[in-house]
Design a protein around this motif. Structure first.
Motif, PDB file in Angstrom:
ATOM      1  N   THR A 239      23.977 -25.089 -45.311  1.00 36.37           N
ATOM      2  CA  THR A 239      23.949 -24.903 -43.870  1.00 36.37           C
ATOM      3  C   THR A 239      25.427 -23.748 -43.390  1.00 36.37           C
ATOM      4  OG1 THR A 239      26.427 -26.640 -43.602  1.00 36.37           O
ATOM      5  CG2 THR A 239      23.946 -27.610 -43.288  1.00 36.37           C
ATOM      6  N   ASP A 240      25.323 -23.757 -44.816  1.00 31.72           N
ATOM      7  CA  ASP A 240      26.656 -22.747 -44.624  1.00 31.72           C
ATOM      8  C   ASP A 240      27.775 -22.511 -43.678  1.00 31.72           C
ATOM      9  OD1 ASP A 240      27.873 -20.485 -45.214  1.00 31.72           O
ATOM     10  OD2 ASP A 240      27.407 -19.136 -43.242  1.00 31.72           O
ATOM     11  N   THR A 241      28.425 -24.201 -43.396  1.00 34.84           N
ATOM     12  CA  THR A 241      28.853 -24.321 -42.675  1.00 34.84           C
ATOM     13  C   THR A 241      29.917 -26.101 -43.675  1.00 34.84           C
ATOM     14  OG1 THR A 241      28.012 -26.460 -41.791  1.00 34.84           O
ATOM     15  CG2 THR A 241      27.969 -23.721 -40.001  1.00 34.84           C
ATOM     16  N   GLU A 242      31.577 -26.428 -42.906  1.00 33.94           N
ATOM     17  CA  GLU A 242      31.432 -27.472 -43.271  1.00 33.94           C
ATOM     18  C   GLU A 242      31.379 -28.487 -42.481  1.00 33.94           C
ATOM     19  OE1 GLU A 242      36.233 -26.649 -43.841  1.00 33.94           O
ATOM     20  OE2 GLU A 242      35.771 -24.890 -45.648  1.00 33.94           O
ATOM     21  N   HIS A 243      30.615 -28.733 -41.195  1.00 34.46           N
ATOM     22  CA  HIS A 243      30.728 -29.825 -40.555  1.00 34.46           C
ATOM     23  C   HIS A 243      29.601 -30.139 -39.997  1.00 34.46           C
ATOM     24  CE1 HIS A 243      35.026 -28.412 -39.684  1.00 34.46           C
ATOM     25  NE2 HIS A 243      34.416 -27.466 -39.456  1.00 34.46           N
ATOM     26  N   ASP A 244      28.639 -31.408 -39.806  1.00 31.98           N
ATOM     27  CA  ASP A 244      27.714 -31.791 -39.637  1.00 31.98           C
ATOM     28  C   ASP A 244      26.890 -30.826 -38.813  1.00 31.98           C
ATOM     29  OD1 ASP A 244      28.495 -33.893 -41.491  1.00 31.98           O
ATOM     30  OD2 ASP A 244      28.627 -35.478 -40.039  1.00 31.98           O
ATOM     31  N   LYS A 307      29.372 -25.085 -47.467  1.00 29.51           N
ATOM     32  CA  LYS A 307      29.291 -23.692 -47.325  1.00 29.51           C
ATOM     33  C   LYS A 307      29.660 -23.592 -49.073  1.00 29.51           C
ATOM     34  CE  LYS A 307      32.148 -20.680 -44.925  1.00 29.51           C
ATOM     35  NZ  LYS A 307      31.619 -20.182 -43.644  1.00 29.51           N
ATOM     36  N   PRO A 308      28.331 -22.389 -49.213  1.00 28.77           N
ATOM     37  CA  PRO A 308      28.048 -22.440 -50.598  1.00 28.77           C
ATOM     38  C   PRO A 308      29.294 -21.508 -51.260  1.00 28.77           C
ATOM     39  CG  PRO A 308      26.428 -21.687 -49.691  1.00 28.77           C
ATOM     40  CD  PRO A 308      27.196 -22.205 -48.521  1.00 28.77           C
ATOM     41  N   PHE A 309      29.101 -20.183 -50.048  1.00 28.25           N
ATOM     42  CA  PHE A 309      29.873 -18.991 -50.141  1.00 28.25           C
ATOM     43  C   PHE A 309      30.976 -18.707 -49.514  1.00 28.25           C
ATOM     44  CE2 PHE A 309      25.109 -18.953 -51.787  1.00 28.25           C
ATOM     45  CZ  PHE A 309      25.220 -18.571 -53.528  1.00 28.25           C
ATOM     46  N   PHE A 310      32.213 -18.109 -50.014  1.00 26.69           N
ATOM     47  CA  PHE A 310      32.795 -17.731 -48.754  1.00 26.69           C
ATOM     48  C   PHE A 310      32.076 -16.029 -48.624  1.00 26.69           C
ATOM     49  CE2 PHE A 310      35.854 -13.377 -48.097  1.00 26.69           C
ATOM     50  CZ  PHE A 310      36.610 -14.572 -46.903  1.00 26.69           C
ATOM     51  N   ILE A 311      31.780 -15.712 -46.982  1.00 25.05           N
ATOM     52  CA  ILE A 311      31.247 -14.353 -46.320  1.00 25.05           C
ATOM     53  C   ILE A 311      31.966 -13.789 -45.824  1.00 25.05           C
ATOM     54  CG2 ILE A 311      29.320 -13.991 -45.253  1.00 25.05           C
ATOM     55  CD1 ILE A 311      27.477 -16.544 -46.261  1.00 25.05           C
ATOM     56  N   PRO A 312      32.830 -12.616 -46.030  1.00 28.17           N
ATOM     57  CA  PRO A 312      33.839 -12.028 -45.198  1.00 28.17           C
ATOM     58  C   PRO A 312      33.367 -12.018 -43.682  1.00 28.17           C
ATOM     59  CG  PRO A 312      33.698 -11.378 -47.626  1.00 28.17           C
ATOM     60  CD  PRO A 312      32.574 -11.995 -46.874  1.00 28.17           C
ATOM     61  N   ILE A 333      41.309 -15.442 -43.902  1.00 33.25           N
ATOM     62  CA  ILE A 333      41.458 -16.802 -45.776  1.00 33.25           C
ATOM     63  C   ILE A 333      40.322 -16.684 -45.812  1.00 33.25           C
ATOM     64  CG2 ILE A 333      43.407 -18.297 -45.975  1.00 33.25           C
ATOM     65  CD1 ILE A 333      43.821 -17.704 -43.483  1.00 33.25           C
ATOM     66  N   ASN A 334      39.684 -17.001 -47.221  1.00 37.86           N
ATOM     67  CA  ASN A 334      39.415 -17.539 -47.562  1.00 37.86           C
ATOM     68  C   ASN A 334      39.411 -19.762 -48.403  1.00 37.86           C
ATOM     69  OD1 ASN A 334      36.578 -18.462 -49.922  1.00 37.86           O
ATOM     70  ND2 ASN A 334      36.947 -16.710 -50.868  1.00 37.86           N
ATOM     71  N   THR A 335      39.081 -19.411 -47.285  1.00 42.66           N
ATOM     72  CA  THR A 335      39.674 -21.572 -47.095  1.00 42.66           C
ATOM     73  C   THR A 335      38.656 -22.258 -48.339  1.00 42.66           C
ATOM     74  OG1 THR A 335      37.951 -22.202 -45.810  1.00 42.66           O
ATOM     75  CG2 THR A 335      40.050 -21.303 -44.900  1.00 42.66           C
ATOM     76  N   LEU A 336      37.771 -21.748 -48.610  1.00 41.70           N
ATOM     77  CA  LEU A 336      36.990 -22.106 -49.914  1.00 41.70           C
ATOM     78  C   LEU A 336      38.311 -22.242 -51.177  1.00 41.70           C
ATOM     79  CD1 LEU A 336      33.559 -21.025 -50.191  1.00 41.70           C
ATOM     80  CD2 LEU A 336      34.630 -22.726 -48.894  1.00 41.70           C
ATOM     81  N   LYS A 337      39.409 -20.835 -51.463  1.00 42.78           N
ATOM     82  CA  LYS A 337      40.151 -21.497 -52.592  1.00 42.78           C
ATOM     83  C   LYS A 337      40.920 -22.563 -52.285  1.00 42.78           C
ATOM     84  CE  LYS A 337      40.214 -16.649 -53.652  1.00 42.78           C
ATOM     85  NZ  LYS A 337      41.191 -15.222 -53.445  1.00 42.78           N
ATOM     86  N   THR A 338      41.719 -22.835 -51.241  1.00 45.60           N
ATOM     87  CA  THR A 338      42.145 -24.162 -51.191  1.00 45.60           C
ATOM     88  C   THR A 338      41.861 -25.541 -50.447  1.00 45.60           C
ATOM     89  OG1 THR A 338      42.183 -24.009 -48.483  1.00 45.60           O
ATOM     90  CG2 THR A 338      43.975 -22.488 -50.470  1.00 45.60           C
ATOM     91  N   SER A 339      40.449 -25.626 -50.683  1.00 44.49           N
ATOM     92  CA  SER A 339      39.745 -26.659 -50.218  1.00 44.49           C
ATOM     93  C   SER A 339      39.595 -27.458 -51.302  1.00 44.49           C
ATOM     94  CB  SER A 339      37.807 -26.311 -49.878  1.00 44.49           C
ATOM     95  OG  SER A 339      36.849 -27.981 -49.477  1.00 44.49           O
ATOM     96  N   ASN A 381      39.565 -23.545 -57.694  1.00 45.65           N
ATOM     97  CA  ASN A 381      40.471 -23.845 -56.477  1.00 45.65           C
ATOM     98  C   ASN A 381      41.261 -24.955 -57.021  1.00 45.65           C
ATOM     99  OD1 ASN A 381      38.097 -25.276 -56.435  1.00 45.65           O
ATOM    100  ND2 ASN A 381      38.448 -26.658 -54.803  1.00 45.65           N
ATOM    101  N   SER A 382      41.115 -25.104 -58.302  1.00 43.06           N
ATOM    102  CA  SER A 382      42.151 -25.349 -59.657  1.00 43.06           C
ATOM    103  C   SER A 382      43.340 -25.972 -58.488  1.00 43.06           C
ATOM    104  CB  SER A 382      42.513 -25.163 -60.721  1.00 43.06           C
ATOM    105  OG  SER A 382      42.652 -23.694 -60.849  1.00 43.06           O
ATOM    106  N   ALA A 383      44.940 -24.740 -58.310  1.00 45.58           N
ATOM    107  CA  ALA A 383      45.856 -24.846 -57.742  1.00 45.58           C
ATOM    108  C   ALA A 383      45.963 -26.626 -56.349  1.00 45.58           C
ATOM    109  CB  ALA A 383      46.550 -24.505 -57.387  1.00 45.58           C
ATOM    110  N   ALA A 384      44.606 -26.337 -55.655  1.00 44.55           N
ATOM    111  CA  ALA A 384      44.363 -27.229 -54.638  1.00 44.55           C
ATOM    112  C   ALA A 384      43.924 -28.220 -55.217  1.00 44.55           C
ATOM    113  CB  ALA A 384      43.343 -26.363 -53.520  1.00 44.55           C
TER     114      ALA A 384
END
Length: 575
Positions: A239-244, A307-312, A333-339, A381-384
């Motif tokens: 879907t390229d989203t994190e929501h239903d 959301k498989p990729f971060f798309i600017p 902000i690339n939210t995938l890095k903090t997901s 996203n290891s730190a998260a």
């Protein structure tokens, strides 16, 4: 009688060559000789059916001692190149309801009225054509059902009553001498296929169709018939989203001047707060919706929330307001890095890829769970993930406080271990696909363990490669786009712009073809994606295109006259 609802116009269709016309006649003749009737079939010389979708032939069989005459309607589909039939009482009533959309002196005429109408009527086109021969109804074996392009015809042999149910939302006021039934599902928890309801009573999954949505008929203009007949492909999306996704929130899209609602057939949504998975069905799988370019008329589209990729974000407009500028900065902000909803990895081709997972600090109460190990360098996203639970304390049985952590890092091995992991959405996707195959809802896909089903796998010199890439060259493809199979949207999208479905197709292949244990599939999948390239994976391969899609129709697919050389480089050796 009310005017029939206008049918959305179909794109221009190339004319068949003489050899293809001969093939249609040969296909009908061959099927006619294979039928196990106890009498010879007699051709009809009065009924003329014409269609943009293929060729009709009407014949009759006679039964003694009363010499009752029953029609047999053959249809050769020029898109799928297959011949299907309807016969006996279903065919009789089918012919009775094929009315011309033209009038003479205010009267509507049937195809048998050749002498009373002019040549304009004889050139009218038939839209309703058969998908398959009659079969017992799934809900009542005493009913025979035949699937057609816009509806299913149901026949009760005991009472000779015939009804039809439309795939589209609502019940068009159309037809003569035949009753219509609403196609609204009786249960919101049933999977709907060719107007029939299949109970989807599978533990751990909440299945929902469109029954509870009152404004559903607004989508009718975005629902079409399948030119190629019964669907034979499964197309995997993300879907390229994190929501239903939700039915009432389907948005309008645009393709040139054509506006339509971006419907899919299914969506595998996120699990709810109780840990139960959710699968949503938007439309009957019998219909075509705009969801997969050149596969639209043949495929069942399944979305997968991720959301498989971060798309600017797109560049900000010069006249943007302060609110738009603030929103833009937030999106940057690339939210995938903090997901913490999965793992965000660097794959072996240097591409960042997000794979949704669920993590636990203790053994989950139900479902399939496993241990997962991954090198720290490969986990973006290891730190998260390592931070989860550091500030959440609970007491051990001995009274000491502990962190509710989900992951531990071995700094010597430079490796992170997740002890309790689930991949529920992947398993829910597999359950849905297997359900459709087991219930014979997809034409031609009979065995998910058959490697040939997976068009995302290419065999070269006895080695099998999973293609985690776009494979088209212009409008040419290295596999036959008309054949049954499972396809990822990543493979066929123009320029690879919609890079989705790759990890879902790989999961299905590992589960059903390689038969890897459920508790080991995800580890194998991650290892394939991040491990150093093998010698075979370092090499690219060049293959000839097998099929070509007509740009004007996205439907008419033929072998290319001059096959392109397609270079494949994102290869996973799955031999």
């Amino acid at each position: 009688m009310a005017e029939p609802k206008p049918i959305p116009p179909i794109p221009p269709i190339p004319k068949l060559t003489l050899s293809e016309e001969e093939a249609s006649i040969a296909g009908i003749s061959l099927l006619a000789t294979q039928l196990t009737y106890d009498v010879m079939l007699t051709p009809d010389d009065k009924i003329l059916l014409k269609s943009d979708y293929g060729y009709f032939k009407v014949m009759y069989k006679f039964r003694t001692p009363f010499m009752d005459r029953f029609p047999v309607v053959f249809f050769y589909n020029k898109f799928s190149r297959k011949t299907t039939i309807v016969d006996e009482y279903i065919a009789k009533r089918y012919l009775e309801t094929l009315l011309y959309y033209t009038y003479t002196n205010g009267n509507r005429h049937t195809h048998r009225d050749k002498k009373s109408v002019g040549p304009d009527v004889m050139n009218a086109k038939v839209i309703d054509f058969p998908f398959s021969k009659k079969v017992p109804s799934q809900s009542d074996s005493g009913i025979l059902i035949s699937h057609l392009s816009r509806y299913a015809i149901l026949w009760k042999p005991g009472s000779f009553s015939v009804t039809k149910k439309y795939y589209f939302f609502g019940t068009p006021e159309e037809g003569r001498g035949i009753d219509t039934l609403p196609n609204i599902p009786s249960k919101s928890t049933s999977l709907i296929a060719y107007t029939e309801e299949y109970p989807f009573d599978i533990k751990g999954i909440i299945f929902e169709n469109w029954k509870e949505y009152t404004d559903i008929q607004k989508y009718n203009d975005s629902v079409f018939i399948r030119h190629a007949g019964k669907p034979c492909q499964i197309l995997l999306h993300e879907t390229d989203t994190e929501h239903d996704l939700q039915i009432e929130r389907v948005k309008k899209e645009k393709d040139g001047d054509f506006e339509f609602y971006g419907l899919r057939h299914f969506c595998v949504n996120n699990s709810n707060h109780d840990g139960k998975g959710k699968i949503l069905q938007f439309v009957d799988i019998a219909v075509n919706v705009y969801q997969g370019e050149q596969t639209n008329h043949r495929s069942i589209g399944i979305e997968f929330v991720n959301k498989p990729f971060f798309i600017p974000p797109r560049p900000l407009k010069e006249d943007a307001t302060k609110e738009e500028k603030d929103a833009y900065e937030k999106r940057k902000i690339n939210t995938l890095k903090t997901s913490d909803k999965g793992i965000y990895i660097n794959d072996k081709w240097g591409i960042e890829l997000f794979i949704p997972l669920e993590f636990f600090d203790e053994e989950p109460g139900d479902g399939i769970y496993f241990t997962l190990k991954i090198l720290t360098a490969n986990l973006i996203n290891s730190a998260a993930l390592l931070a989860i639970g550091k500030d959440s304390k609970e007491k051990n049985p001995d009274g000491k406080l502990k962190d509710k952590t989900i992951a531990t890092e071995d700094t010597t091995k430079k490796e992170i271990t997740f002890k309790f992991v689930k991949a529920d959405k992947f398993f829910h996707l597999a359950t849905l696909v297997e359900f459709m195959v087991v219930n014979e809802l997809v034409s031609g896909i009979n065995d998910l363990s058959d490697k040939a089903v997976y068009k995302c796998v290419h065999t070269k010199d006895k080695n099998d490669f999973y293609l985690f890439e776009n494979v088209r060259e212009g409008e040419q493809y290295p596999f036959d786009m008309t054949q049954p199979g499972i396809i990822t949207h990543k493979m066929i999208s123009k320029g690879g712009g919609h890079g989705d479905g790759g990890s879902q197709g790989l999961f299905l292949y590992l589960k059903f073809v390689k038969e890897i244990k459920d508790t080991e599939i995800m580890q194998k999948m991650i290892d394939l994606l991040v491990a150093p390239k093998t010698e075979l994976e370092k090499k690219s391969i060049t293959v000839d295109a097998v099929s070509e899609c007509d740009t004007a129709t996205r439907t008419f697919i033929v072998p290319p006259k001059t096959p392109a050389k397609i270079k494949l480089s994102r290869l996973l050796d799955v031999t």
